[in-house]
Design a protein around this motif. Structure first.
Motif, PDB file in Angstrom:
ATOM      1  N   LEU A 145      -1.883  55.600 -41.111  1.00  0.00           N
ATOM      2  CA  LEU A 145      -2.023  56.105 -42.476  1.00  0.00           C
ATOM      3  C   LEU A 145      -1.866  54.967 -43.480  1.00  0.00           C
ATOM      4  CD1 LEU A 145       0.031  59.422 -42.182  1.00  0.00           C
ATOM      5  CD2 LEU A 145      -2.417  59.066 -41.866  1.00  0.00           C
ATOM      6  N   ALA A 146      -1.547  53.785 -42.993  1.00  0.00           N
ATOM      7  CA  ALA A 146      -1.406  52.593 -43.826  1.00  0.00           C
ATOM      8  C   ALA A 146      -1.798  51.427 -42.930  1.00  0.00           C
ATOM      9  CB  ALA A 146       0.038  52.453 -44.296  1.00  0.00           C
ATOM     10  N   PRO A 147      -2.075  50.249 -43.483  1.00  0.00           N
ATOM     11  CA  PRO A 147      -2.406  49.119 -42.613  1.00  0.00           C
ATOM     12  C   PRO A 147      -1.222  48.793 -41.700  1.00  0.00           C
ATOM     13  CG  PRO A 147      -2.912  48.631 -44.920  1.00  0.00           C
ATOM     14  CD  PRO A 147      -2.142  49.909 -44.906  1.00  0.00           C
ATOM     15  N   LEU A 148      -1.496  48.652 -40.411  1.00  0.00           N
ATOM     16  CA  LEU A 148      -0.432  48.402 -39.435  1.00  0.00           C
ATOM     17  C   LEU A 148      -0.880  47.324 -38.453  1.00  0.00           C
ATOM     18  CD1 LEU A 148       0.661  52.034 -38.439  1.00  0.00           C
ATOM     19  CD2 LEU A 148       2.040  50.375 -39.698  1.00  0.00           C
ATOM     20  N   HIS A 149       0.096  46.532 -38.004  1.00  0.00           N
ATOM     21  CA  HIS A 149      -0.128  45.561 -36.954  1.00  0.00           C
ATOM     22  C   HIS A 149       0.205  46.228 -35.622  1.00  0.00           C
ATOM     23  CE1 HIS A 149       0.116  41.621 -34.964  1.00  0.00           C
ATOM     24  NE2 HIS A 149       1.165  42.111 -34.357  1.00  0.00           N
ATOM     25  N   TYR A 150      -0.633  46.032 -34.606  1.00  0.00           N
ATOM     26  CA  TYR A 150      -0.276  46.614 -33.305  1.00  0.00           C
ATOM     27  C   TYR A 150      -0.184  45.547 -32.228  1.00  0.00           C
ATOM     28  CZ  TYR A 150      -5.195  46.313 -31.801  1.00  0.00           C
ATOM     29  OH  TYR A 150      -6.433  45.853 -31.465  1.00  0.00           O
ATOM     30  N   SER A 151       0.632  45.822 -31.216  1.00  0.00           N
ATOM     31  CA  SER A 151       0.784  44.943 -30.062  1.00  0.00           C
ATOM     32  C   SER A 151       0.941  45.814 -28.823  1.00  0.00           C
ATOM     33  CB  SER A 151       2.028  44.058 -30.268  1.00  0.00           C
ATOM     34  OG  SER A 151       2.415  43.487 -29.045  1.00  0.00           O
ATOM     35  N   LEU A 152       0.121  45.540 -27.801  1.00  0.00           N
ATOM     36  CA  LEU A 152       0.160  46.329 -26.570  1.00  0.00           C
ATOM     37  C   LEU A 152       0.433  45.413 -25.382  1.00  0.00           C
ATOM     38  CD1 LEU A 152      -2.981  48.582 -27.042  1.00  0.00           C
ATOM     39  CD2 LEU A 152      -0.702  49.436 -26.460  1.00  0.00           C
ATOM     40  N   ILE A 153       1.462  45.713 -24.611  1.00  0.00           N
ATOM     41  CA  ILE A 153       1.659  45.027 -23.324  1.00  0.00           C
ATOM     42  C   ILE A 153       1.555  46.114 -22.270  1.00  0.00           C
ATOM     43  CG2 ILE A 153       3.164  43.561 -21.918  1.00  0.00           C
ATOM     44  CD1 ILE A 153       4.636  42.717 -24.419  1.00  0.00           C
ATOM     45  N   THR A 154       0.411  46.180 -21.587  1.00  0.00           N
ATOM     46  CA  THR A 154       0.215  47.239 -20.600  1.00  0.00           C
ATOM     47  C   THR A 154      -0.365  46.646 -19.320  1.00  0.00           C
ATOM     48  OG1 THR A 154      -2.039  47.747 -21.357  1.00  0.00           O
ATOM     49  CG2 THR A 154      -0.253  48.918 -22.438  1.00  0.00           C
ATOM     50  N   GLU A 155      -0.288  47.408 -18.249  1.00  0.00           N
ATOM     51  CA  GLU A 155      -0.823  47.025 -16.931  1.00  0.00           C
ATOM     52  C   GLU A 155      -1.556  48.225 -16.359  1.00  0.00           C
ATOM     53  OE1 GLU A 155      -0.727  44.313 -14.836  1.00  0.00           O
ATOM     54  OE2 GLU A 155       0.046  43.044 -16.439  1.00  0.00           O
ATOM     55  N   ARG A 156      -2.143  48.040 -15.164  1.00  0.00           N
ATOM     56  CA  ARG A 156      -2.868  49.124 -14.480  1.00  0.00           C
ATOM     57  C   ARG A 156      -3.999  49.664 -15.357  1.00  0.00           C
ATOM     58  NH1 ARG A 156      -1.674  48.155  -9.348  1.00  0.00           N
ATOM     59  NH2 ARG A 156       0.348  48.877  -8.625  1.00  0.00           N
ATOM     60  N   ARG A 157      -4.681  48.735 -16.071  1.00  0.00           N
ATOM     61  CA  ARG A 157      -5.871  49.110 -16.826  1.00  0.00           C
ATOM     62  C   ARG A 157      -7.114  48.772 -16.017  1.00  0.00           C
ATOM     63  NH1 ARG A 157      -1.758  51.455 -18.997  1.00  0.00           N
ATOM     64  NH2 ARG A 157      -1.958  51.974 -21.193  1.00  0.00           N
ATOM     65  N   ARG A 158      -7.042  47.658 -15.264  1.00  0.00           N
ATOM     66  CA  ARG A 158      -8.197  47.260 -14.452  1.00  0.00           C
ATOM     67  C   ARG A 158      -8.055  47.722 -13.004  1.00  0.00           C
ATOM     68  NH1 ARG A 158      -8.028  42.015 -17.799  1.00  0.00           N
ATOM     69  NH2 ARG A 158      -6.878  40.928 -16.170  1.00  0.00           N
ATOM     70  N   HIS A 159      -6.822  47.906 -12.549  1.00  0.00           N
ATOM     71  CA  HIS A 159      -6.571  48.238 -11.134  1.00  0.00           C
ATOM     72  C   HIS A 159      -5.735  49.509 -11.053  1.00  0.00           C
ATOM     73  CE1 HIS A 159      -8.050  44.226  -9.959  1.00  0.00           C
ATOM     74  NE2 HIS A 159      -7.474  43.841 -11.085  1.00  0.00           N
ATOM     75  N   ALA A 160      -6.174  50.461 -10.238  1.00  0.00           N
ATOM     76  CA  ALA A 160      -5.522  51.777 -10.176  1.00  0.00           C
ATOM     77  C   ALA A 160      -4.235  51.724  -9.349  1.00  0.00           C
ATOM     78  CB  ALA A 160      -6.485  52.777  -9.545  1.00  0.00           C
ATOM     79  N   PRO A 161      -3.265  52.587  -9.652  1.00  0.00           N
ATOM     80  CA  PRO A 161      -2.096  52.735  -8.781  1.00  0.00           C
ATOM     81  C   PRO A 161      -2.524  53.355  -7.457  1.00  0.00           C
ATOM     82  CG  PRO A 161      -1.683  53.681 -10.970  1.00  0.00           C
ATOM     83  CD  PRO A 161      -3.156  53.398 -10.882  1.00  0.00           C
ATOM     84  N   PRO A 162      -2.312  52.654  -6.343  1.00  0.00           N
ATOM     85  CA  PRO A 162      -2.828  53.159  -5.068  1.00  0.00           C
ATOM     86  C   PRO A 162      -2.051  54.343  -4.505  1.00  0.00           C
ATOM     87  CG  PRO A 162      -1.947  50.909  -4.844  1.00  0.00           C
ATOM     88  CD  PRO A 162      -1.702  51.335  -6.248  1.00  0.00           C
ATOM     89  N   GLY A 163      -2.789  55.237  -3.803  1.00  0.00           N
ATOM     90  CA  GLY A 163      -2.162  56.290  -3.022  1.00  0.00           C
ATOM     91  C   GLY A 163      -1.772  55.744  -1.653  1.00  0.00           C
ATOM     92  N   ALA A 164      -1.268  56.612  -0.778  1.00  0.00           N
ATOM     93  CA  ALA A 164      -0.860  56.165   0.548  1.00  0.00           C
ATOM     94  C   ALA A 164      -1.221  57.208   1.590  1.00  0.00           C
ATOM     95  CB  ALA A 164       0.647  55.898   0.576  1.00  0.00           C
ATOM     96  N   HIS A 165      -1.410  56.766   2.828  1.00  0.00           N
ATOM     97  CA  HIS A 165      -1.707  57.650   3.966  1.00  0.00           C
ATOM     98  C   HIS A 165      -2.874  58.585   3.674  1.00  0.00           C
ATOM     99  CE1 HIS A 165       1.847  56.354   6.218  1.00  0.00           C
ATOM    100  NE2 HIS A 165       2.384  56.228   5.017  1.00  0.00           N
ATOM    101  N   GLY A 166      -3.959  58.034   3.112  1.00  0.00           N
ATOM    102  CA  GLY A 166      -5.143  58.848   2.852  1.00  0.00           C
ATOM    103  C   GLY A 166      -5.157  59.497   1.477  1.00  0.00           C
ATOM    104  N   GLY A 167      -4.081  59.376   0.731  1.00  0.00           N
ATOM    105  CA  GLY A 167      -4.033  59.931  -0.621  1.00  0.00           C
ATOM    106  C   GLY A 167      -4.872  59.085  -1.569  1.00  0.00           C
ATOM    107  N   GLY A 168      -5.450  59.718  -2.599  1.00  0.00           N
ATOM    108  CA  GLY A 168      -6.304  59.007  -3.542  1.00  0.00           C
ATOM    109  C   GLY A 168      -5.493  58.197  -4.539  1.00  0.00           C
ATOM    110  N   ASP A 169      -6.188  57.223  -5.171  1.00  0.00           N
ATOM    111  CA  ASP A 169      -5.546  56.419  -6.209  1.00  0.00           C
ATOM    112  C   ASP A 169      -5.391  57.249  -7.480  1.00  0.00           C
ATOM    113  OD1 ASP A 169      -5.793  54.421  -4.369  1.00  0.00           O
ATOM    114  OD2 ASP A 169      -7.377  53.327  -5.437  1.00  0.00           O
ATOM    115  N   GLY A 170      -4.394  56.894  -8.285  1.00  0.00           N
ATOM    116  CA  GLY A 170      -4.290  57.468  -9.629  1.00  0.00           C
ATOM    117  C   GLY A 170      -5.358  56.838 -10.509  1.00  0.00           C
TER     118      GLY A 170
END
Lengths: 482, 500
Positions: free
Chosen positions: B435-460
């Motif tokens: 609603l006003a000019p704001l500075h943003y900063s994002l430190i994130t992961e798992r944007r390019r690579h999915a969290p893996p499932g296990a024992h045949g389960g699918g990735d998130g």
């Protein structure tokens, strides 16, 4: 719900929606049975320690989730006041768990919101803390070789081994029996007869695993259970900025009296009170509690908007709503109103609740808030802007006054004195046994046990006192190390 | 020591740590410490072995011992306390400040000339600001430690030090109060432990320390020996600005011992995803608690059967003065992930989704929940903090009252959890309009690579960061004009087992 913070509000609504149909069905059946029996329609205890009519409770199950502990706490506060004690730690130990609450200046401490079974509830409730240690808690050896007690419990069925209902694992109650604090010739409330040989078998099995003598193992079970409860009491008191040494320990519930003296010793508490109605204090609480309806609204008044007229207007509106929704009987006095104000410094993420008049000046609220802020957090800041976040108004109609002491005169006829062998701190001792309702003035000096109708009080060496005119036992420590 | 005494003394030591924590949280001023409870307290033996810790924050688990080790060789005296935050001298990242108080035996009647050092009390708390160019001291673009705030090497903490350090940080009044709260926690620990020593005697107390450490070691060994012997490997990546960075693990179970060897992990980098060894250890210890039994006391004994190897100069054992702020919040999550993956677990969102919004007057920092991985017998919960983070969200109503922003959407991200016999938990969507000019900063992961499932389960589903519908990088900084919308979609957890 009327307060801000969407998650807590939604969670409260969800709990209410899920439980109300179940509770309504039950309460309506109860009302029918009462009607058939010619008994008046019951009123229902709410989590806030006040009663409400059955129909309102049936529509709002979220108001009642702490009904049981709130009744116990109200009964405890009543007994403490009757005994002339204004500050007490109340300690209600039953079969599976132990509920702890604080009575300060004669009133049970409340909180504006709480979490029950991992679900936030944005409603006022008595501040009760529960620990998973009770008479039925099972003692076991963990894979590292330590003696542990709970959180698994044998409950009432099969119950401790000594109940003879198929339980084979050793419990806290079995340890109390084997050590002689409970007796096989004094049935528990409900007529449960205790089988000391079953306790001994169960404890001996564990003792062999731990390479201990059975009696040492039994004492160990008690010490470990007590240590759990002491830990909980310490955290509860430190979090509220309370020094337990200035408080009396009010022990109730079926097992509270058995553990009170040792727990008090650990906490540096020198006075214990044990009510005669120890096992049914919650029922006493129901009789003496007021009818009460709380309504609340978040208002966010700060700066110039926070003035006497604005506050008074909100209080008046809420007060009218609370009186209407209380559904008090037409006869009798009009409900009294009380106001609670949840305040914070602007920008803080939490509020503190203070009591106030119905038309408080902002300066009075600031003063009360800053006193509490300093008590809780060790500082206050008069330069910061104060914000009134939520206003809560309670409408109450006082409960009955009951006399606790009416029949203690003839009770004396039933008092028997005897003695039995017991084990304490590794030594064989003779415990004096007082059985039945002791009359006012009866003196008690440790080592002794008082077998009350619904519970047992263990008086260890160094503790002594007497029964007061209400049948409440008050004992004090001589301060020595026994 | 008999099993009763052992349990009673374990409980007493735990109670002291809990009481220290209660005092710290009660008397601190920072919302971080008070509301989010981002603080830990612990007791150490005179030799510097961690004997007991109150359980608050996983990432503090293995990092406190390094802090105490850094003051062990110094001259100790009653009423003297130490302070530090240097990640290369016992710290984790700069906002985590550690205060250490030596504990001496009680004064005797003769005036206490022979007071012996019996233990140390330590507390660590995440301060809302420790100076540096970025408010909140959590910059997304730091390249050296100096960019991240004031570096405190181990030094005596007295009134002069409190004033001097606070003046270099934002809100010095709040810093002073938080540091005094840490000192108060240390004093309570000292008081209670010396009282315990007086009651049970010096020999019994030292024996209790030894026994509690041995006890935790026995229990860990008992759990480790139930794992199948042999070597397991796992690897995963971090999504740095310059490209993916590799984390490699060889885990070897041999009887009742476990070796976690991160040889093969990429070298430390120019950004801030580097970890000091203490943070790597913390993440490993957290994963081991998941794999063994969380009921085991968190102390040095529990980790005796575990060896952690991370080559010096790698991402997981960085050399000073590499920047570390992202290492503590993001790389630590990935370290825990690879250990759990090596043992066949489905993984959770694996990021804290760190979002900072602000202007000259206000700073709003939060971490956002996501999907937890499924277990072998249960679905993963949705919309929760996973692994190394453990904090609450900011209510929308509070956010909109305090900051010039409007929440457009806050919802579960349906079907983002991995498929499986047991589904992974769903992530969340949080979309904010400025609603006003704001500075943003994002430190994130798992944007390019999915969290893996296990024992045949699918990735998130991997997470996404969107500015008015166009996708941003996992690490991003920039400006929002009024009306612009930032949308964060957090990752789902991995599923477990084949879907039926």
């Amino acid at each position: 719900v009327g307060t801000f913070r969407e998650f807590e509000r939604a969670s409260t609504t969800e709990v209410d929606a899920a439980l109300s149909p179940l509770l309504a069905g039950y309460l309506h059946r109860l009302a029918e049975r009462c009607d058939e029996a010619g008994v008046p329609e019951p009123t229902i205890m709410q989590s806030n320690g006040g009663l409400i009519d059955l129909e309102s409770a049936a529509g709002h199950a979220a108001w009642t989730v702490l009904s049981g502990p709130a009744g116990g706490a109200a009964g405890a506060a009543y007994v403490a006041r009757a005994a002339g004690i204004s500050d007490a730690l109340c300690f209600d130990m039953g079969g599976t768990s132990c509920d702890v609450c604080v009575v300060q200046d004669g009133a049970v401490q409340e909180q504006s919101a709480g979490t029950i079974a991992d679900r936030p509830l944005a409603l006022p409730m008595v501040a009760v803390h529960t620990v998973g240690a009770g008479g039925g808690s099972i003692a076991w050896r963990d894979p590292g070789g330590a003696l542990r007690v709970g959180p698994r419990s044998a409950g009432a069925d099969p119950g401790p081994a000594c109940y003879g209902r198929g339980g084979t694992e050793p419990t806290v109650t079995d340890a109390n029996l084997l050590l002689g604090y409970l007796s096989s010739d004094a049935p528990l409330a409900g007529g449960v007869e205790l089988d000391v040989e079953a306790s001994e078998r169960a404890i001996t099995g564990l003792a062999e695993d731990l390479d201990l003598e059975p009696l040492a193992c039994a004492e160990g079970i008690i010490r470990v259970a007590n240590a759990e409860m002491v830990r909980a009491l310490r955290v509860v008191t430190v979090q509220r900025g309370i020094d337990p040494r200035g408080y009396a320990l009010l022990a109730f519930g079926g097992a509270g009296g058995l553990h009170a003296a040792q727990i008090a010793g650990e906490l540096g508490i020198t006075e214990i009170i044990c009510p005669r109605a120890s096992g049914v204090l919650a029922a006493l609480g129901l009789v003496v509690s007021p009818r009460r309806r709380d309504v609340q609204r978040s208002v966010f008044l700060g700066g110039d908007d926070l003035h006497r007229d604005a506050i008074a207007e909100v209080v008046a509106e809420l007060g009218e709503q609370a009186r209407t929704e209380l559904n008090a009987p037409d006869e009798g006095p009009e409900a009294e109103l009380g106001a609670t104000f949840e305040l914070r410094y602007r920008g803080q993420a939490f509020e503190l609740a203070v009591q106030g008049s119905l038309e408080p000046e902002p300066e009075q609220l600031r003063e009360a808030f800053e006193r509490l802020h300093e008590e809780r957090y060790g500082y206050y800041d008069s330069d910061q802007e104060l914000e009134l976040v939520t206003v809560r108004v309670s409408a109450t109609v006082a409960g009955a006054e009951v006399s606790l002491g009416e029949d203690s005169e003839q009770a004396g006829d039933e008092l028997e004195r005897a003695s039995r062998a017991a084990t304490l701190d590794g030594e064989q001792i003779e415990l004096e046994v007082l059985r039945g309702s002791a009359p006012a003035g009866t003196e008690i000096s440790g080592p002794a046990v008082v077998e009350l109708p619904e519970s047992t009080l263990l008086v260890t060496p160094g503790w002594s006192g007497e029964v007061d005119q209400n049948g409440t036992i008050k004992i004090r420590s001589d301060g020595g190390d026994h | 020591m008999d099993p009763v005494e052992l349990q009673v003394l374990t409980g007493a030591l735990h109670a002291i740590c809990e009481e220290m924590g209660a005092v710290l949280i009660r008397s601190a001023h920072s919302a971080n410490i008070k509301e989010r409870r981002d603080a830990s307290t612990a007791l150490f033996s005179a030799e510097g072995e961690m004997v007991m810790q109150a359980e608050h924050i996983p990432v503090h688990l293995g990092a406190m011992p390094a802090a105490v080790a850094s003051v062990l060789g110094k001259e100790q005296a009653p009423e003297r306390s130490w302070i530090l935050n240097d990640p290369y001298r016992g710290g984790t990242h700069l906002p985590d400040i550690t205060v250490i108080t030596p504990i001496f035996s009680p004064e005797d009647a003769s005036g206490g000339r022979d007071r012996r050092l019996i233990a140390f009390a330590a507390s660590r708390a995440h301060h809302a600001d420790v100076g540096g160019p970025t408010p909140g001291s959590m910059p997304a673009d730091s390249t050296t430690l100096e960019d991240e705030g004031v570096v405190i090497e181990p030094r005596v903490l007295d009134d002069a030090a409190i004033s001097e350090l606070s003046e270099q940080m934002r809100r010095p009044d709040q810093r002073r109060a938080d540091l005094r709260a840490q000192l108060a926690a240390g004093r309570v620990g000292a008081l209670r432990l010396s009282a315990l020593e007086q009651r049970v005697g010096p020999e019994a107390l030292q024996e209790a320390f030894t026994e509690v450490l041995d006890y935790a070691e026995r229990r860990t060994r008992a759990c480790l020996s139930k794992l199948e012997d042999g070597e397991r490997t796992a690897q995963d990546v971090l999504e740095a600005r310059e490209g993916d960075l590799r984390i490699a693990l060889r885990a070897e179970v041999h009887g009742d011992r476990l070796t976690l060897d991160f040889t093969g992990t990429d070298d430390q980098h120019e950004g801030n995803l580097n970890c000091p060894l203490a943070v790597t250890r913390s993440a490993c210890y957290f994963a081991i608690r998941v794999l063994t039994d969380p009921d085991i006391p968190a102390n040095a004994g529990a980790y005796r059967p575990v060896v952690v190897i991370a080559p010096e100069g790698s991402l997981l054992n960085a050399r000073s003065p590499a920047a570390v702020v992202g290492g503590n919040v993001e790389t630590s999550s990935r370290v825990a992930d690879v250990v759990l993956a090596a043992f066949g677990r489905a993984l959770g969102q694996g990021t804290m989704n760190n979002l900072t919004l602000g202007d000259d007057d206000v700073v709003y920092y939060e971490t956002i929940g996501g999907g937890q991985g499924a277990c072998e017998d249960a679905a993963g919960p949705s919309g929760v903090h996973v692994a190394m983070s453990n904090t609450l969200n900011t209510p929308i109503e509070a956010l909109e009252l305090e900051f010039p922003m409007r929440m457009i959407e806050y919802s579960l991200r349906r079907d983002s959890g991995g498929a499986g016999e047991y589904r992974g938990g769903d992530g969340v969507v949080r979309e904010i309009e400025a609603l006003a000019p704001l500075h943003y900063s994002l430190i994130t992961e798992r944007r390019r690579h999915a969290p893996p499932g296990a024992h045949g389960g699918g990735d998130g589903a991997p997470g996404r960061n969107l500015l008015d519908g166009s996708e941003l990088e996992p690490k991003a900084i920039g400006e929002l004009e009024p009306g612009q919308r930032l949308r964060i979609e957090t990752p789902g957890g991995g599923g477990y087992g084949k879907a039926r």
